[in-house]
Design a protein around this motif. Structure first.
Motif, PDB file in Angstrom:
ATOM      1  N   LEU A  34      39.857  21.168  53.533  1.00  0.00           N
ATOM      2  CA  LEU A  34      40.407  21.674  52.048  1.00  0.00           C
ATOM      3  C   LEU A  34      41.855  21.249  51.758  1.00  0.00           C
ATOM      4  CD1 LEU A  34      39.078  25.311  51.925  1.00  0.00           C
ATOM      5  CD2 LEU A  34      37.886  23.101  50.520  1.00  0.00           C
ATOM      6  N   SER A  35      42.540  21.196  52.833  1.00  0.00           N
ATOM      7  CA  SER A  35      44.019  20.843  52.442  1.00  0.00           C
ATOM      8  C   SER A  35      44.074  19.174  52.352  1.00  0.00           C
ATOM      9  CB  SER A  35      44.797  21.186  53.964  1.00  0.00           C
ATOM     10  OG  SER A  35      44.872  22.438  54.168  1.00  0.00           O
ATOM     11  N   LEU A  36      43.161  18.529  53.105  1.00  0.00           N
ATOM     12  CA  LEU A  36      43.311  16.904  52.858  1.00  0.00           C
ATOM     13  C   LEU A  36      42.519  16.580  51.404  1.00  0.00           C
ATOM     14  CD1 LEU A  36      41.415  15.763  56.324  1.00  0.00           C
ATOM     15  CD2 LEU A  36      44.131  15.530  55.713  1.00  0.00           C
ATOM     16  N   LEU A  37      41.833  17.351  50.852  1.00  0.00           N
ATOM     17  CA  LEU A  37      41.142  17.103  49.676  1.00  0.00           C
ATOM     18  C   LEU A  37      42.340  16.828  48.487  1.00  0.00           C
ATOM     19  CD1 LEU A  37      38.390  16.825  48.436  1.00  0.00           C
ATOM     20  CD2 LEU A  37      38.521  19.059  47.922  1.00  0.00           C
ATOM     21  N   THR A  94      43.984  13.626  49.323  1.00  0.00           N
ATOM     22  CA  THR A  94      43.217  12.558  49.045  1.00  0.00           C
ATOM     23  C   THR A  94      42.941  12.358  47.522  1.00  0.00           C
ATOM     24  OG1 THR A  94      41.933  13.020  51.209  1.00  0.00           O
ATOM     25  CG2 THR A  94      40.662  11.705  49.596  1.00  0.00           C
ATOM     26  N   VAL A  95      42.587  13.144  46.679  1.00  0.00           N
ATOM     27  CA  VAL A  95      42.490  13.203  45.319  1.00  0.00           C
ATOM     28  C   VAL A  95      43.676  12.627  44.886  1.00  0.00           C
ATOM     29  CG1 VAL A  95      42.149  14.197  43.119  1.00  0.00           C
ATOM     30  CG2 VAL A  95      40.726  14.850  45.400  1.00  0.00           C
ATOM     31  N   ALA A 143      48.408  15.248  40.502  1.00  0.00           N
ATOM     32  CA  ALA A 143      47.573  15.334  41.407  1.00  0.00           C
ATOM     33  C   ALA A 143      47.942  15.381  42.918  1.00  0.00           C
ATOM     34  CB  ALA A 143      46.386  14.410  41.228  1.00  0.00           C
ATOM     35  N   ILE A 144      48.920  14.441  43.281  1.00  0.00           N
ATOM     36  CA  ILE A 144      49.563  14.391  44.427  1.00  0.00           C
ATOM     37  C   ILE A 144      50.488  15.766  44.500  1.00  0.00           C
ATOM     38  CG2 ILE A 144      51.495  13.126  43.874  1.00  0.00           C
ATOM     39  CD1 ILE A 144      49.574  12.761  46.869  1.00  0.00           C
ATOM     40  N   LEU A 145      50.954  16.183  43.459  1.00  0.00           N
ATOM     41  CA  LEU A 145      51.866  17.485  43.493  1.00  0.00           C
ATOM     42  C   LEU A 145      51.044  18.707  44.072  1.00  0.00           C
ATOM     43  CD1 LEU A 145      54.861  18.214  43.007  1.00  0.00           C
ATOM     44  CD2 LEU A 145      54.207  19.018  40.703  1.00  0.00           C
ATOM     45  N   VAL A 146      49.757  18.753  43.480  1.00  0.00           N
ATOM     46  CA  VAL A 146      48.897  19.745  43.783  1.00  0.00           C
ATOM     47  C   VAL A 146      48.630  19.528  45.331  1.00  0.00           C
ATOM     48  CG1 VAL A 146      46.701  20.679  43.442  1.00  0.00           C
ATOM     49  CG2 VAL A 146      48.086  20.092  41.446  1.00  0.00           C
ATOM     50  N   GLY A 147      48.259  18.433  45.713  1.00  0.00           N
ATOM     51  CA  GLY A 147      47.993  18.241  47.090  1.00  0.00           C
ATOM     52  C   GLY A 147      49.174  18.517  48.116  1.00  0.00           C
ATOM     53  N   GLY A 165      44.767  12.346  54.754  1.00  0.00           N
ATOM     54  CA  GLY A 165      44.349  12.379  53.645  1.00  0.00           C
ATOM     55  C   GLY A 165      44.766  11.297  52.617  1.00  0.00           C
ATOM     56  N   GLY A 166      45.765  10.575  52.924  1.00  0.00           N
ATOM     57  CA  GLY A 166      46.209   9.330  52.084  1.00  0.00           C
ATOM     58  C   GLY A 166      45.349   8.283  52.460  1.00  0.00           C
ATOM     59  N   GLY A 167      44.955   8.064  53.719  1.00  0.00           N
ATOM     60  CA  GLY A 167      44.274   7.072  54.049  1.00  0.00           C
ATOM     61  C   GLY A 167      42.617   6.975  53.684  1.00  0.00           C
ATOM     62  N   LEU A 168      42.156   8.330  53.474  1.00  0.00           N
ATOM     63  CA  LEU A 168      41.031   8.482  52.901  1.00  0.00           C
ATOM     64  C   LEU A 168      41.062   8.329  51.311  1.00  0.00           C
ATOM     65  CD1 LEU A 168      39.559  12.048  54.595  1.00  0.00           C
ATOM     66  CD2 LEU A 168      38.760   9.858  54.995  1.00  0.00           C
ATOM     67  N   GLY A 169      41.833   8.665  50.766  1.00  0.00           N
ATOM     68  CA  GLY A 169      42.372   8.069  49.277  1.00  0.00           C
ATOM     69  C   GLY A 169      42.199   6.541  49.109  1.00  0.00           C
ATOM     70  N   ILE A 170      42.899   5.783  49.913  1.00  0.00           N
ATOM     71  CA  ILE A 170      42.975   4.371  49.975  1.00  0.00           C
ATOM     72  C   ILE A 170      41.569   3.944  50.144  1.00  0.00           C
ATOM     73  CG2 ILE A 170      44.087   2.548  50.911  1.00  0.00           C
ATOM     74  CD1 ILE A 170      46.684   4.117  51.309  1.00  0.00           C
ATOM     75  N   LEU A 171      40.897   4.392  51.276  1.00  0.00           N
ATOM     76  CA  LEU A 171      39.629   3.998  51.455  1.00  0.00           C
ATOM     77  C   LEU A 171      38.941   3.984  50.403  1.00  0.00           C
ATOM     78  CD1 LEU A 171      37.740   2.987  53.647  1.00  0.00           C
ATOM     79  CD2 LEU A 171      37.288   5.254  54.322  1.00  0.00           C
ATOM     80  N   LEU A 172      38.897   5.188  49.451  1.00  0.00           N
ATOM     81  CA  LEU A 172      37.898   5.229  48.410  1.00  0.00           C
ATOM     82  C   LEU A 172      38.013   4.038  47.413  1.00  0.00           C
ATOM     83  CD1 LEU A 172      37.853   9.314  47.910  1.00  0.00           C
ATOM     84  CD2 LEU A 172      36.132   7.814  48.896  1.00  0.00           C
ATOM     85  N   VAL A 173      39.208   4.142  47.295  1.00  0.00           N
ATOM     86  CA  VAL A 173      39.677   2.855  46.277  1.00  0.00           C
ATOM     87  C   VAL A 173      39.308   1.486  46.726  1.00  0.00           C
ATOM     88  CG1 VAL A 173      41.581   1.551  44.982  1.00  0.00           C
ATOM     89  CG2 VAL A 173      41.906   4.046  45.668  1.00  0.00           C
ATOM     90  N   TRP A 174      39.302   1.386  47.928  1.00  0.00           N
ATOM     91  CA  TRP A 174      38.935  -0.051  48.433  1.00  0.00           C
ATOM     92  C   TRP A 174      37.239  -0.171  48.304  1.00  0.00           C
ATOM     93  CZ3 TRP A 174      36.130  -1.021  52.983  1.00  0.00           C
ATOM     94  CH2 TRP A 174      35.869  -2.495  53.537  1.00  0.00           C
ATOM     95  N   LEU A 175      36.721   0.871  48.508  1.00  0.00           N
ATOM     96  CA  LEU A 175      35.336   0.991  48.368  1.00  0.00           C
ATOM     97  C   LEU A 175      34.857   0.554  46.815  1.00  0.00           C
ATOM     98  CD1 LEU A 175      33.973   3.945  50.582  1.00  0.00           C
ATOM     99  CD2 LEU A 175      33.763   1.680  51.042  1.00  0.00           C
ATOM    100  N   ILE A 176      35.595   1.213  45.985  1.00  0.00           N
ATOM    101  CA  ILE A 176      35.410   1.105  44.462  1.00  0.00           C
ATOM    102  C   ILE A 176      35.621  -0.510  44.264  1.00  0.00           C
ATOM    103  CG2 ILE A 176      36.248   1.340  42.271  1.00  0.00           C
ATOM    104  CD1 ILE A 176      36.545   4.170  43.011  1.00  0.00           C
ATOM    105  N   THR A 177      36.491  -1.274  44.863  1.00  0.00           N
ATOM    106  CA  THR A 177      36.735  -2.483  44.549  1.00  0.00           C
ATOM    107  C   THR A 177      35.657  -3.266  45.241  1.00  0.00           C
ATOM    108  OG1 THR A 177      37.910  -2.901  46.690  1.00  0.00           O
ATOM    109  CG2 THR A 177      39.263  -2.347  44.883  1.00  0.00           C
ATOM    110  N   LEU A 178      34.839  -3.056  46.011  1.00  0.00           N
ATOM    111  CA  LEU A 178      33.733  -3.841  46.541  1.00  0.00           C
ATOM    112  C   LEU A 178      32.513  -4.059  45.465  1.00  0.00           C
ATOM    113  CD1 LEU A 178      33.820  -2.536  50.350  1.00  0.00           C
ATOM    114  CD2 LEU A 178      34.881  -4.513  49.250  1.00  0.00           C
TER     115      LEU A 178
END
Length: 419
Positions: free
Chosen positions: A27-30, A33-34, A306-310, A357-370
């Motif tokens: 929950l904290s990572l979410l 990540t967002v 969004a990052i402020l909430v995180g 959390g940041g790594g997961l967020g970057i991973l999601l962006v990279w997956l979208i670029t594919l």
């Protein structure tokens, strides 16, 4: 050695704490990540959009000054009819620029285009093609991506020979059964031989001119087709382009030299204003850069919420972690642990949590670029990846510094007694 030991011990404590509270950790990572996903996704889209727009403008070249009748940026205080009455650039002026310009340029080119032409080869034909007459140095000021075959020779240019370099779409439609090189086609009643085929570019975002439906021929051959004269009378109006050198930042030396030479060629008196325009792609590039800077800032501000909430979520979880581990902190201190060790331990845990959390967020962006995108191909630059990780570290430090200081300043006796 001490720093290595502290890092290893802090990493172990952080991992044990995160693994012991999986749901709370997720929950904290979410939130982080967002937040990172929102910021990096915005920057990735803006960078991709800017790259696509700049690619669409490749046809105007880089470090080039164009001589034209109309300026690319109009002066609101100047009446339009003064621009309208200006003479167009001519072949004679092109020859004079070649002779008179000094070492500040890499090449001078003249080029002229006519749209809506139909090219025919046997039973096949292609309509609405751009026919462009160019001089030999045109490839210096503009991109001519010859994929199959070759560029024009100086002799072919000087003689105005009936040879052509065609775009990929023209080649595919005129010669669907074989190679285009060496084949002939007709345009406006004249026969040309194909000596080169350009690389396929496809559509771009701005729908600017593409080489796919473009046919390049020597300027002399174009002048014969359209009955152009050296003084610019009759047919489409040509343009002149001069490629600057890298040693001339801002092309100021070249611009001043061109202005003087053009005024001399046209016989302008000292008090007379210029009757020509010197245009540079930097005008457009600067406007594009400023526009996307504004878009990027606006996107970053939106994503920062969004990052402020995180960050608040991470700070909250760190306060809970300090309260749960108060007795452990007391034991560590009673065994000789220094304040900076406790501080580093909790601060590292917050940073470690944000990095995941940041790594997961970057991973999601990279997956979208594919995901294949025809309209706007997305890419994730290394700079944006580094930015995402840096922001994650910054959020981790800000979110963890207060709980870490509280933990480091706990009294060991009172901390051991805490339940």
């Amino acid at each position: 050695m001490l720093a290595l030991r502290l890092t290893f011990e802090s990493l172990r404590f952080a991992w044990d704490a995160l693994r012991g509270n999986v749901l709370r950790t997720v929950l904290s990572l979410l939130g982080v990540t967002v937040g990172i996903f929102a910021i990096i996704a915005v920057f990735a889209v803006v960078d991709s959009l800017e790259a696509n727009v700049r690619h669409s403008m490749d046809f105007i070249g880089d470090k080039v000054i164009y001589v034209g009748k109309w300026p690319w940026k109009f002066d609101a205080n100047r009446p339009w009819w003064k621009y309208f009455n200006r003479p167009v650039p001519t072949e004679r002026e092109f020859r004079e620029l070649q002779k008179r310009l000094g070492p500040n340029n890499k090449g001078v080119a003249i080029f002229v285009a006519s749209g809506g032409n139909t090219l025919k080869a046997a039973v096949n034909s292609v309509a609405d093609c751009a026919l462009q007459g160019v001089s030999y140095d045109y490839r210096i000021i503009s991109n001519v991506p010859v994929e199959d075959g070759r560029y024009f020779t100086p002799q072919e240019m000087a003689d105005g020979r009936p040879v052509a370099i065609i775009g990929a779409t023209i080649a595919e439609n005129l010669y669907p059964q074989g190679r285009a090189l060496g084949q002939e086609f007709k345009v406006r009643g004249a026969k040309f031989t194909v000596i080169g085929v350009m690389k396929k570019e496809g559509k771009n975002m701005l729908d600017t001119p593409s080489n796919d439906a473009n046919c390049l021929i020597p300027y002399g051959a174009f002048a014969k087709l359209f009955a152009l004269s050296a003084t610019g009378m009759g047919g489409p109006s040509p343009s002149l382009g001069v490629k600057g050198r890298d040693e001339d930042p801002g092309l100021l030396d070249l611009e001043y030299e061109m202005q003087g030479v053009m005024r001399n060629i046209r016989g302008l008196k000292p008090k007379q204003e210029d009757n020509f325009a010197l245009n540079r792609p930097e005008m457009i590039a600067s406007a594009i850069g400023q526009l996307f800077d504004i878009i990027g800032i606006a996107g970053a501000v939106i994503g920062s919420f969004a990052i402020l909430v995180g960050g608040f979520g991470i700070a909250n979880i760190m306060f809970v972690s300090v309260r749960e581990r108060t007795s452990i902190i007391g034991i560590q201190k009673s065994l000789g642990a220094q304040n900076f060790f406790i501080l580093f331990q909790f601060l590292f845990e917050a940073v470690f949590l944000c990095l995941i959390g940041g790594g997961l967020g970057i991973l999601l962006v990279w997956l979208i670029t594919l995901v294949p995108q025809d309209a706007l191909p997305l890419f994730l630059s290394s700079g944006n990846v580094a930015l995402g990780l840096l922001v994650s570290v910054g959020i981790g430090i800000l979110a963890g510094i207060v709980p870490a200081i509280i933990a480091a300043n706990l009294d060991p006796v009172e901390a051991i007694r805490a339940k």
